[in-house]
Design a protein around this motif. Structure first.
Motif, PDB file in Angstrom:
ATOM      1  N   LEU A  22      38.087  22.955   2.247  1.00 20.97           N
ATOM      2  CA  LEU A  22      38.514  23.834   1.160  1.00 20.97           C
ATOM      3  C   LEU A  22      37.516  23.833   0.011  1.00 20.97           C
ATOM      4  O   LEU A  22      37.202  24.884  -0.561  1.00 20.97           O
ATOM      5  CB  LEU A  22      39.897  23.411   0.648  1.00 20.97           C
ATOM      6  N   ALA A  23      37.009  22.636  -0.326  1.00 23.79           N
ATOM      7  CA  ALA A  23      36.017  22.535  -1.405  1.00 23.79           C
ATOM      8  C   ALA A  23      34.745  23.290  -1.043  1.00 23.79           C
ATOM      9  O   ALA A  23      34.150  23.973  -1.886  1.00 23.79           O
ATOM     10  CB  ALA A  23      35.704  21.065  -1.688  1.00 23.79           C
ATOM     11  N   SER A  24      34.332  23.180   0.228  1.00 22.94           N
ATOM     12  CA  SER A  24      33.123  23.883   0.684  1.00 22.94           C
ATOM     13  C   SER A  24      33.307  25.389   0.616  1.00 22.94           C
ATOM     14  O   SER A  24      32.433  26.112   0.113  1.00 22.94           O
ATOM     15  CB  SER A  24      32.782  23.452   2.111  1.00 22.94           C
ATOM     16  N   LEU A  25      34.436  25.877   1.121  1.00 27.00           N
ATOM     17  CA  LEU A  25      34.703  27.312   1.088  1.00 27.00           C
ATOM     18  C   LEU A  25      34.773  27.835  -0.340  1.00 27.00           C
ATOM     19  O   LEU A  25      34.159  28.850  -0.683  1.00 27.00           O
ATOM     20  CB  LEU A  25      36.013  27.626   1.814  1.00 27.00           C
ATOM     21  N   THR A  26      35.530  27.122  -1.180  1.00 23.99           N
ATOM     22  CA  THR A  26      35.710  27.562  -2.566  1.00 23.99           C
ATOM     23  C   THR A  26      34.388  27.587  -3.318  1.00 23.99           C
ATOM     24  O   THR A  26      34.052  28.569  -3.995  1.00 23.99           O
ATOM     25  CB  THR A  26      36.702  26.638  -3.299  1.00 23.99           C
ATOM     26  N   GLY A  27      33.626  26.506  -3.215  1.00 24.18           N
ATOM     27  CA  GLY A  27      32.361  26.407  -3.939  1.00 24.18           C
ATOM     28  C   GLY A  27      31.347  27.441  -3.507  1.00 24.18           C
ATOM     29  O   GLY A  27      30.703  28.090  -4.348  1.00 24.18           O
ATOM     30  N   ASN A  28      31.222  27.638  -2.196  1.00 22.29           N
ATOM     31  CA  ASN A  28      30.216  28.586  -1.705  1.00 22.29           C
ATOM     32  C   ASN A  28      30.617  30.039  -1.948  1.00 22.29           C
ATOM     33  O   ASN A  28      29.763  30.880  -2.242  1.00 22.29           O
ATOM     34  CB  ASN A  28      29.958  28.335  -0.215  1.00 22.29           C
ATOM     35  N   VAL A  29      31.902  30.345  -1.827  1.00 26.34           N
ATOM     36  CA  VAL A  29      32.365  31.695  -2.157  1.00 26.34           C
ATOM     37  C   VAL A  29      32.127  31.974  -3.642  1.00 26.34           C
ATOM     38  O   VAL A  29      31.731  33.085  -4.024  1.00 26.34           O
ATOM     39  CB  VAL A  29      33.860  31.863  -1.801  1.00 26.34           C
ATOM     40  N   LEU A  30      32.352  30.966  -4.474  1.00 28.06           N
ATOM     41  CA  LEU A  30      32.133  31.121  -5.918  1.00 28.06           C
ATOM     42  C   LEU A  30      30.666  31.406  -6.230  1.00 28.06           C
ATOM     43  O   LEU A  30      30.346  32.256  -7.067  1.00 28.06           O
ATOM     44  CB  LEU A  30      32.589  29.860  -6.654  1.00 28.06           C
ATOM     45  N   ILE A  31      29.755  30.710  -5.538  1.00 29.36           N
ATOM     46  CA  ILE A  31      28.317  30.946  -5.735  1.00 29.36           C
ATOM     47  C   ILE A  31      27.961  32.388  -5.373  1.00 29.36           C
ATOM     48  O   ILE A  31      27.233  33.077  -6.104  1.00 29.36           O
ATOM     49  CB  ILE A  31      27.494  29.968  -4.878  1.00 29.36           C
TER      50      ILE A  31
END
Length: 311
Positions: free
Chosen positions: A37-46
């Motif tokens: 979830l952290a990976s998805l959230t962070g990369n989508v945010l970028i």
């Protein structure tokens, strides 16, 4: 080596996972679910910030958006299946599903090796030839470099997938949490010397050569930074490279450990941990590295937040 009469037709593989201990499966599920979830959230945010912030419409953030998309795809190729297996007594994956996962994971990992080299070249031009940056790093070149990274990753993955598909397999149990080439090769009943030789040769061109070129590039970058007269200028120049250096170190360090070092014929727990790091942990850390170490991203994020609150 087994005779052909002892070969078995494998229609499904069994992924043995990270550990055979049933008492910690739920704990592992929670840990890696949070990481995913952290990976998805962070990369989508970028990707989101890079697209809607005009000040981030530069070659550096074009490459960064590509990297974030790669990381989303990279983790999604392995983690969902791993999470399912943590909660399932049967950890099967079909023959087609296994080789699809193998192909996608190899393609994305190889592409990231080349993309990190493209990002290093972007930083080289920005610091060593700042006056020519806009003319050198024009959109057409950025598209060609990004496309070249994807093509290189696709070709490398296709080579390994085809060579692995030609093998016969004696058993279904893969000693790994996903279908990675070295783990799949352990099940082969036929000679895998060609596969191992190609893995080594491709690793030189896909991993070592880009890594070597990145080191040379940063040699020139550091030399140029040291020539800057003011400490403020040196600090600002280095800050633009710090995030990329950190990502390169984390990613290439574990990749080299996995594919370049002398190794036994069997996948070990150390191999699993190295794979886990570059395919799960590093994609999760990349957004945090770029947001915490990059002033432009932090400013853009604050501006977006301010507009949302005021609007």
């Amino acid at each position: 080596m087994m005779n052909k009469r002892n070969f078995t037709s494998v229609h499904e593989f069994i992924l043995m996972g990270l550990t055979g201990r049933q008492d910690i499966q739920i704990i592992l599920f929670v840990i890696f679910f949070i990481c995913y979830l952290a990976s998805l959230t962070g990369n989508v945010l970028i990707i989101f910030i890079s697209r809607i912030s005009p000040q981030l419409h530069t070659p550096m953030y074009v490459f960064l958006s590509n990297l974030s998309f790669l990381d989303i795809s990279f983790t999604s190729s392995t983690v969902p299946k791993m999470l399912i297996n943590f909660l399932s007594a049967k950890r099967g994956i079909s023959f087609v599903g296994c080789f699809t996962q193998l192909f996608i994971h190899l393609c994305l990992g190889s592409t990231e090796c080349y993309l990190l080299l493209a990002m290093a070249y972007d930083r080289y031009v920005a610091i060593c030839s700042p006056l020519h940056y806009t003319t050198t790093m024009h959109p057409a070149l950025c598209i060609k470099m990004a496309s070249g990274s994807w093509i290189g990753g696709l070709v490398n993955s296709l080579i390994h997938t085809v060579l692995t598909l030609r093998l016969s397999f004696c058993g279904p149990n893969i000693n790994h949490f996903f279908c990675e080439v070295p783990a799949v090769l352990e099940l082969a009943c036929t000679d895998v010397s060609l596969n191992k030789m190609v893995i080594f040769l491709c690793a030189i061109f896909v991993v070592m050569l880009p890594c070597f070129l990145i080191l040379i590039t940063y040699g020139y970058i550091i030399s140029s930074i040291l020539k800057i007269s003011t400490s403020v200028g040196r600090k600002k120049a280095f800050s633009t490279c710090a995030s990329h250096i950190t990502v390169v170190t984390l990613f290439y360090g574990t990749i080299i450990f996995m594919y370049i070092r002398p190794r036994d014929s069997h996948v070990t727990n150390q191999d699993k941990m190295a794979t886990l790091f570059y395919s799960v942990v590093t994609p999760m850390l990349n957004p945090f590295i770029y947001t915490l170490r990059n002033q432009d991203v932090k400013v853009a994020l604050l501006e977006i937040t301010r507009k949302k609150v005021s609007g």
